[in-house]
Design an enzyme around this catalytic site. Sequence first.
Site, PDB file in Angstrom:
ATOM      1  CG  HIS A  22    -100.376 -51.555  50.242  1.00  0.00           C
ATOM      2  ND1 HIS A  22    -101.270 -50.541  50.482  1.00  0.00           N
ATOM      3  CD2 HIS A  22    -100.762 -52.790  50.064  1.00  0.00           C
ATOM      4  CE1 HIS A  22    -102.248 -51.113  50.330  1.00  0.00           C
ATOM      5  NE2 HIS A  22    -102.288 -52.504  49.923  1.00  0.00           N
ATOM      6  CG  ASP A  30     -92.367 -26.644  41.011  1.00  0.00           C
ATOM      7  OD1 ASP A  30     -91.305 -27.284  40.706  1.00  0.00           O
ATOM      8  OD2 ASP A  30     -92.756 -25.929  41.957  1.00  0.00           O
TER       9      ASP A  30
END
Length: 144
Positions: A22, A30
């Site tokens: 968590h 990209d």
Amino acid sequence: MLKGIDSRMTAELLDTLMRMGHGDELVLADRNYPSHSNAAATVTGRVVELPGFSAPEAIALICSVMPLDAFVPAGALWMQADGQGDRPELVHDDALAVIGENLPKAAAPPRSSGRISMPTPAQPSPSCAAPKTAPMAASSSAKA
């Protein structure tokens, strides 16, 4: 042998996801993002290459084995374009659709604040002795 895992899942990606908890963040970037220089400052210190994947395909692959975190204000974020504010670029539409399909419906807030210790048992699921909390609705958008 593991069953039910997409055959395109790499061992390196599965290992990285297995080590996450968590509040941990995963950056899906990209080719123009300086991944290698930024990865040096991460816990693993490495880039996980996913050649041949589009961003929506990579998100779907990741979400097939790991849910988006419901214990943070936003389980997923996108990079904002200069001057665009909170409006995503058209290139984000398919990726945000996959994220939207995988957003948790509701979650209980984490209770670690102010605790003295956080032991980590080998138990794979939440303990029956965990304190009860009221559900907190997850955000309906992918951006905080």
